[in-house]
Scaffold this active site. Structure first.
Site, PDB file in Angstrom:
ATOM      1  CG  MET A   5      -3.463   0.413   4.481  1.00  0.00           C
ATOM      2  SD  MET A   5      -2.776  -0.388   5.957  1.00  0.00           S
ATOM      3  CE  MET A   5      -2.035   1.019   6.750  1.00  0.00           C
TER       4      MET A   5
ATOM      5  CG  HIS B 101      -1.759  -3.910  14.438  1.00  0.00           C
ATOM      6  ND1 HIS B 101      -2.192  -2.732  13.864  1.00  0.00           N
ATOM      7  CD2 HIS B 101      -0.894  -3.554  15.420  1.00  0.00           C
ATOM      8  CE1 HIS B 101      -1.637  -1.720  14.481  1.00  0.00           C
ATOM      9  NE2 HIS B 101      -0.849  -2.189  15.428  1.00  0.00           N
TER      10      HIS B 101
HETATM   11  C1  GRF Z   1       1.679  -4.978   6.643  1.00  0.00           C
HETATM   12  O1  GRF Z   1       2.766  -4.600   7.440  1.00  0.00           O
HETATM   13  C2  GRF Z   1       0.436  -5.093   7.468  1.00  0.00           C
HETATM   14  O2  GRF Z   1       0.667  -5.532   8.773  1.00  0.00           O
HETATM   15  C3  GRF Z   1      -0.034  -3.666   7.478  1.00  0.00           C
HETATM   16  O3  GRF Z   1       0.234  -3.167   6.193  1.00  0.00           O
HETATM   17  C4  GRF Z   1       1.308  -3.893   5.633  1.00  0.00           C
HETATM   18  C5  GRF Z   1       0.778  -4.446   4.329  1.00  0.00           C
HETATM   19  O4  GRF Z   1       1.704  -5.153   3.620  1.00  0.00           O
HETATM   20  N1  GRF Z   1      -1.400  -3.577   7.902  1.00  0.00           N
HETATM   21  P1  GRF Z   1       1.300  -5.978   2.308  1.00  0.00           P
HETATM   22  O5  GRF Z   1       0.356  -5.103   1.482  1.00  0.00           O
HETATM   23  O6  GRF Z   1       0.673  -7.257   2.743  1.00  0.00           O
HETATM   24  O7  GRF Z   1       2.618  -6.164   1.598  1.00  0.00           O
END
Ligand code: GRF
Length: 245
Positions: free
Chosen positions: A136, A160
């Site tokens: 993030m 994304h």
């Molecule tokens: C996912 O929805 C991804 O697209 C977004 O953050 C979320 C992360 O999920 N960038 P995870 O940590 O892979 O469970």
């Protein structure tokens, strides 16, 4: 024997996408192996998932680094020697330099200080592709240019939670839902100097029913992400094979 693609991963949280990639590697569904998992937050579930799979992990604590940058008088003393502010500010499309030069400069400098630490970890591994799996944080051109060093071009992938170019930013499913879209989706793309703007590798869509809640949309989206990300990594692995013949 097939030469496996060496994949580095960066996460920030639960790591369900990471898990989907680990499973795809373990089950031989993709010609790849994960060589490390790094996180900008300590103690997250994704790190546990990596350790359980025998993958090396590291943490670069962005929150602590940025807080430290706010406190220190001589911020420039923390910057890497090869950082050129004019070059990086000129290339990046993350912050509006005209609007608030001071704020933009602090943003870029503090991220570069954290990115140097990421690079110090990453550079100790032999890696073909860097996969952002729910990482993030945005990445500046300082970092990107030090990963995309090969003549083959892009080497950083991101997932994304929306059908780009619609709904860039941190809350793709939320934005899709609140807009009243009847179709949602997810996108895997290469990282460039903007936010969620790089070349698209793959997308998957799903229907949003009138009675669906935001939670339903997220659930449907994640299911698609877990299929899409391994498929896009495999597409990259296949293209590398063709190029190296
Ligand atoms: C996912 O929805 C991804 O697209 C977004 O953050 C979320 C992360 O999920 N960038 P995870 O940590 O892979 O469970």
């Amino acid at each position: 024997m097939v030469q496996k693609l060496k994949v580095g991963t960066l996460i920030s949280g639960g790591g369900t996408n990471l898990q989907a990639i680990i499973d795809a590697c373990d089950q031989g569904r993709i010609d790849a192996q994960i060589v490390f998992t790094g996180s900008d937050v300590g103690g997250v579930k994704g790190l546990e998932r990596a350790k359980k799979a025998g993958i090396n992990t590291f943490v670069v604590d962005y929150a602590r680094i940025i807080a430290n940058c706010r406190q220190i008088r001589d911020l420039d003393s923390l910057l890497p020697k090869d950082f050129d502010p004019e070059e990086i500010l000129g290339k990046q499309r993350l912050v509006d330099v005209e609007k608030n030069h001071e704020k933009a400069l602090f943003f870029i400098k503090s991220r570069v200080i954290a990115e140097r630490q990421l690079l110090d970890h990453i550079e100790s591994y032999d890696m073909d592709l860097l996969v952002l799996a729910g990482f993030m944080r945005v990445l500046t051109p300082y970092f990107i240019d030090r990963i995309n060093t090969s003549a083959l071009g892009h080497r950083i992938m991101n997932i994304h939670p929306a059908l780009l170019p619609a709904f860039p930013g941190t809350d793709g499913y939320g934005d899709t839902f609140r807009y009243g879209c009847k179709i949602g989706g997810c996108t895997v793309h290469f990282i460039d100097y903007g936010e969620d703007t790089g070349p698209i590798i793959g997308q998957k869509a799903f229907e949003i029913a009138d009675e669906d809640t935001l939670e339903d949309v997220k659930e449907k989206g994640l299911q698609k992400e877990w299929e899409l990300y391994p498929a896009c990594i495999q597409k990259f692995a296949q293209s590398r094979k063709v190029i190296s013949i």
